[in-house]
Design an enzyme around this catalytic site. Structure first.
Site, PDB file in Angstrom:
ATOM      1  N   ASP A  13      87.800  82.587  -6.249  1.00 19.01           N
ATOM      2  CA  ASP A  13      86.658  81.727  -5.939  1.00 19.01           C
ATOM      3  C   ASP A  13      87.067  80.409  -5.290  1.00 19.01           C
ATOM      4  OD1 ASP A  13      85.111  83.716  -7.127  1.00 19.01           O
ATOM      5  OD2 ASP A  13      85.443  82.848  -9.099  1.00 19.01           O
ATOM      6  N   LYS A  16      87.495  81.822  -0.146  1.00 22.21           N
ATOM      7  CA  LYS A  16      88.138  82.716   0.829  1.00 22.21           C
ATOM      8  C   LYS A  16      87.126  83.237   1.836  1.00 22.21           C
ATOM      9  CE  LYS A  16      89.487  85.323  -2.613  1.00 22.21           C
ATOM     10  NZ  LYS A  16      89.183  84.460  -3.779  1.00 22.21           N
ATOM     11  N   GLY A  40      83.446  88.262  -5.237  1.00 18.92           N
ATOM     12  CA  GLY A  40      82.164  87.684  -4.849  1.00 18.92           C
ATOM     13  C   GLY A  40      82.434  86.529  -3.913  1.00 18.92           C
ATOM     14  N   HIS A  41      82.018  86.676  -2.665  1.00 16.80           N
ATOM     15  CA  HIS A  41      82.246  85.626  -1.674  1.00 16.80           C
ATOM     16  C   HIS A  41      80.896  85.094  -1.211  1.00 16.80           C
ATOM     17  CE1 HIS A  41      86.242  87.270  -1.621  1.00 16.80           C
ATOM     18  NE2 HIS A  41      85.831  88.406  -1.088  1.00 16.80           N
ATOM     19  N   GLN A 223      90.138  88.407  -5.105  1.00 19.21           N
ATOM     20  CA  GLN A 223      90.831  87.766  -6.233  1.00 19.21           C
ATOM     21  C   GLN A 223      91.879  86.761  -5.754  1.00 19.21           C
ATOM     22  OE1 GLN A 223      90.526  91.487  -6.338  1.00 19.21           O
ATOM     23  NE2 GLN A 223      88.503  90.802  -6.892  1.00 19.21           N
TER      24      GLN A 223
HETATM   25  P1  GDP Z   1      85.728  83.318  -2.784  1.00 13.04           P
HETATM   26  O1  GDP Z   1      85.573  84.319  -3.870  1.00 13.04           O
HETATM   27  O2  GDP Z   1      87.106  82.787  -2.679  1.00 13.04           O
HETATM   28  O3  GDP Z   1      85.197  83.793  -1.451  1.00 13.04           O
HETATM   29  O4  GDP Z   1      84.833  82.047  -3.220  1.00 13.04           O
HETATM   30  P2  GDP Z   1      83.330  82.044  -3.818  1.00 13.04           P
HETATM   31  O5  GDP Z   1      82.384  82.297  -2.714  1.00 13.04           O
HETATM   32  O6  GDP Z   1      83.249  82.905  -5.028  1.00 13.04           O
HETATM   33  O7  GDP Z   1      83.245  80.548  -4.347  1.00 13.04           O
HETATM   34  C1  GDP Z   1      83.410  79.465  -3.484  1.00 13.04           C
HETATM   35  C2  GDP Z   1      82.123  78.639  -3.461  1.00 13.04           C
HETATM   36  O8  GDP Z   1      82.379  77.383  -2.899  1.00 13.04           O
HETATM   37  C3  GDP Z   1      81.014  79.240  -2.618  1.00 13.04           C
HETATM   38  O9  GDP Z   1      79.785  78.987  -3.245  1.00 13.04           O
HETATM   39  C4  GDP Z   1      81.110  78.498  -1.288  1.00 13.04           C
HETATM   40  O10 GDP Z   1      79.868  78.396  -0.614  1.00 13.04           O
HETATM   41  C5  GDP Z   1      81.560  77.156  -1.769  1.00 13.04           C
HETATM   42  N1  GDP Z   1      82.415  76.394  -0.842  1.00 13.04           N
HETATM   43  C6  GDP Z   1      83.399  76.848  -0.038  1.00 13.04           C
HETATM   44  N2  GDP Z   1      84.036  75.825   0.568  1.00 13.04           N
HETATM   45  C7  GDP Z   1      83.435  74.687   0.115  1.00 13.04           C
HETATM   46  C8  GDP Z   1      83.662  73.289   0.334  1.00 13.04           C
HETATM   47  O11 GDP Z   1      84.567  72.873   1.057  1.00 13.04           O
HETATM   48  N3  GDP Z   1      82.837  72.421  -0.346  1.00 13.04           N
HETATM   49  C9  GDP Z   1      81.844  72.839  -1.183  1.00 13.04           C
HETATM   50  N4  GDP Z   1      81.100  71.928  -1.812  1.00 13.04           N
HETATM   51  N5  GDP Z   1      81.619  74.144  -1.415  1.00 13.04           N
HETATM   52  C10 GDP Z   1      82.402  75.051  -0.781  1.00 13.04           C
HETATM   53  P1  IMO Z   2      86.936  86.665  -5.871  1.00 11.66           P
HETATM   54  O1  IMO Z   2      87.410  87.610  -4.795  1.00 11.66           O
HETATM   55  C1  IMO Z   2      87.332  85.305  -9.994  1.00 11.66           C
HETATM   56  C2  IMO Z   2      88.620  88.281 -12.958  1.00 11.66           C
HETATM   57  C3  IMO Z   2      87.627  88.669 -14.025  1.00 11.66           C
HETATM   58  C4  IMO Z   2      88.567  88.985 -15.169  1.00 11.66           C
HETATM   59  C5  IMO Z   2      89.745  89.633 -14.471  1.00 11.66           C
HETATM   60  C6  IMO Z   2      89.746  91.156 -14.492  1.00 11.66           C
HETATM   61  O2  IMO Z   2      85.513  86.330  -5.801  1.00 11.66           O
HETATM   62  O3  IMO Z   2      87.846  85.489  -5.972  1.00 11.66           O
HETATM   63  P2  IMO Z   2      88.300  92.970 -13.174  1.00 11.66           P
HETATM   64  O4  IMO Z   2      86.821  93.240 -13.173  1.00 11.66           O
HETATM   65  O5  IMO Z   2      88.863  92.666 -11.834  1.00 11.66           O
HETATM   66  O6  IMO Z   2      89.071  94.036 -13.892  1.00 11.66           O
HETATM   67  O7  IMO Z   2      88.461  91.640 -14.085  1.00 11.66           O
HETATM   68  O8  IMO Z   2      89.709  89.178 -13.130  1.00 11.66           O
HETATM   69  N1  IMO Z   2      88.138  88.430 -11.573  1.00 11.66           N
HETATM   70  C7  IMO Z   2      87.788  87.409 -10.784  1.00 11.66           C
HETATM   71  N2  IMO Z   2      87.697  86.082 -11.035  1.00 11.66           N
HETATM   72  N3  IMO Z   2      87.067  85.763  -8.759  1.00 11.66           N
HETATM   73  C8  IMO Z   2      87.182  87.083  -8.472  1.00 11.66           C
HETATM   74  O9  IMO Z   2      87.075  87.567  -7.226  1.00 11.66           O
HETATM   75  C9  IMO Z   2      87.499  87.980  -9.519  1.00 11.66           C
HETATM   76  N4  IMO Z   2      87.667  89.321  -9.590  1.00 11.66           N
HETATM   77  C10 IMO Z   2      88.062  89.578 -10.853  1.00 11.66           C
HETATM   78  O10 IMO Z   2      86.753  87.604 -14.324  1.00 11.66           O
HETATM   79  O11 IMO Z   2      89.035  87.795 -15.754  1.00 11.66           O
HETATM   80 MG    MG Z   3      84.399  84.648  -5.541  1.00 10.07          MG
END
Ligand code: GDP
Ligand code: IMO
Ligand code: MG
Length: 429
Positions: A13, A16, A40-41, A223
């Site tokens: 999170d 990416k 989850g992106h 991840q």
């Molecule tokens: P991922 O799993 O690495 O793709 O990240 P997620 O989407 O799960 O979580 C990142 C969150 O941060 C998302 O809600 C993005 O919209 C948000 N985000 C990404 N870059 C920035 C930033 O530079 N500033 C802020 N405030 N939010 C950001």
């Molecule tokens: P993105 O791509 C954050 C965590 C779960 C749990 C562990 C194992 O959005 O960064 P799983 O269901 O993969 O067997 O769970 O990994 N986990 C993540 N945490 N971001 C993710 O993906 C994750 N994918 C799995 O919360 O601790």
């Molecule tokens: Mg994510």
């Protein structure tokens, strides 16, 4: 024109999805190489917000060919739900390619994921419950089902029958659940066969051709480093190779073809699920950081655990992945703090560790050694040049760069696609 691997530097999170999306129109292929719909992106484009799980983030850029590599585990029901939901919103998913060798997640894997977590009780991992671990376990035990099996119902049926024999013993005798019939799994999967057939591809061949033609390929990890099955906080990890090397095993593209490794890292740290987290903030300050950063899971909606930036993790990530560039996200979230703590080393039983401890026991007992950097109060969400950041924010970035083992090339100052500061081009050395 390079092959770029893009990974998460912490526990996921980091943003990416946004980083891939920002490269968007300059790239030809985006390949997801590990994980599944546990990812989850969230990507924000103007007024539209997209939550992607199984599909690579490149799907939002019309000129990009999105690819699912062999290292991914594919839940076909989720795949088509996601495609249909995006199609309704005007996103064209017709160019998607899926590796013939990617493994399938079935209802059986989802069930086992949930019941094993329940049986683990306090020792649970806190998985996303999507069947990820059980699907990878079957892959490694050589009893998995693959995308190519959908092309031959007879073979598929034989494989399902063989797999279910032992699995049903486990479900019924150990976990007290009902047995799953061969027919229900065959019906579940064959319902997707005609639709997935035209997407099935030899991904290694496709990508090596693309690189030969001089096209740009981004390999997008799900991840992150600390959730990697080999190098993360085992057993509190996911079940796949989330490090840069996973791009090779997860696509069939050799290490000698990779040009750049970009690690996305938050200006602080978060984690979802159980496991050690040395810089975690508990109580009010953790909640405050969660609220400022809107740290709730894209996949499960769970509140993310929050803590300060950890340079021990950053250095570890730089080393294990050969990071050429960091993308530092969410700097804007730290605005308004008088000082910002940064973990520069760990203390384990009175001994200082500048590098990641070798054993998980030590990681569990690590307490952070903090340096307190000066904060800034000006709104930075509209800044697009590094020199226009408040001096203290510039110093924060430069201090992180110095202690983290690679240059900080891009800085995120807000969730929108446009809210970035580019210091160095990610596609150039
Ligand atoms: P991922 O799993 O690495 O793709 O990240 P997620 O989407 O799960 O979580 C990142 C969150 O941060 C998302 O809600 C993005 O919209 C948000 N985000 C990404 N870059 C920035 C930033 O530079 N500033 C802020 N405030 N939010 C950001
Ligand atoms: P993105 O791509 C954050 C965590 C779960 C749990 C562990 C194992 O959005 O960064 P799983 O269901 O993969 O067997 O769970 O990994 N986990 C993540 N945490 N971001 C993710 O993906 C994750 N994918 C799995 O919360 O601790
Ligand atoms: Mg994510």
């Amino acid at each position: 024109m390079p092959a770029v691997v893009l990974i998460g530097a912490q526990w996921g999170d980091e943003g990416k999805g946004k980083a891939t999306d920002v490269l968007g129109s300059r790239i030809d292929y985006v390949v997801k190489f590990n994980g599944g719909n546990n990812a989850g992106h969230t990507v924000v484009v103007g007024d539209e917000t997209y939550a992607l799980h199984l599909l690579p983030s490149g799907i939002l850029t019309p000129s990009v060919v999105p690819v699912i590599g062999n290292g991914v585990v594919v839940d076909p029901g989720v795949l088509f739900q996601e495609i249909d939901a995006l199609t309704v919103r005007g996103v064209d998913c017709s160019a998607l390619l899926v590796s013939a060798s990617a493994h399938l997640i079935t209802s059986y894997h989802r069930t086992v994921d949930k019941v094993t977590e329940r049986f683990l009780g306090n020792a649970r991992i806190g998985t996303t419950g999507r069947g990820i671990g059980p699907a990878y376990a079957d892959k490694m035990s050589r009893s998995g089902l693959r995308v190519q099996d959908l092309l031959d119902e007879k073979i598929l049926t034989q494989k399902i029958a063989a797999a279910l024999e032992s699995r049903n013993h486990l479900l019924v005798k150990v976990y007290n659940r009902r047995a799953i019939t061969v027919e229900e799994v065959v019906d579940e999967l064959m319902g997707y066969a005609d639709r997935i057939a035209p997407m099935i591809t030899d991904v290694s061949l496709e990508l090596s051709g693309a690189l030969d033609r001089g096209q740009t390929v981004v390999f997008e990890a799900g991840q992150a480093m600390m959730l990697d099955v080999d190098h993360g906080t085992y057993p509190f990890v996911t079940s796949s190779s989330a490090i840069a090397a996973g791009a090779c095993t997860g696509t069939g593209v050799p290490p000698t073809r990779i040009d750049r490794v970009v690690a996305v890292i938050k200006a602080y740290t978060t984690r979802v699920g159980e496991g050690p987290f040395p810089t975690e903030l508990v109580g009010g300050s953790g909640e405050d950081l969660r609220a400022r950063g809107h740290e709730f899971g894209t996949t499960t909606g769970r509140p993310r655990r929050t803590g300060w930036y950890d340079a021990v993790i950053a250095r570890y990530t730089a080393r294990v992945n050969g990071v050429t560039d960091f993308v530092l996200t969410k700097l804007d979230v730290l605005t308004g703090m008088e000082t910002v703590p940064v973990c520069v080393a760990y203390d384990v039983g009175g001994v200082r560790y500048d590098e990641m401890p070798m054993t998980q026991t030590d990681v569990h007992h690590a307490t952070p050694v903090y340096e307190h950097l000066e904060g800034w109060s000006q709104d930075i969400t509209g800044v697009r040049e590094f020199e226009d950041l408040p001096a203290a924010a510039q110093r924060y970035v430069l201090a992180l760069e110095e202690m983290s083992g690679s240059r900080v090339s891009v800085i995120g100052v807000g969730p929108d696609r446009e809210q970035i500061i580019v210091r160095h081009d990610l596609l150039e050395g």
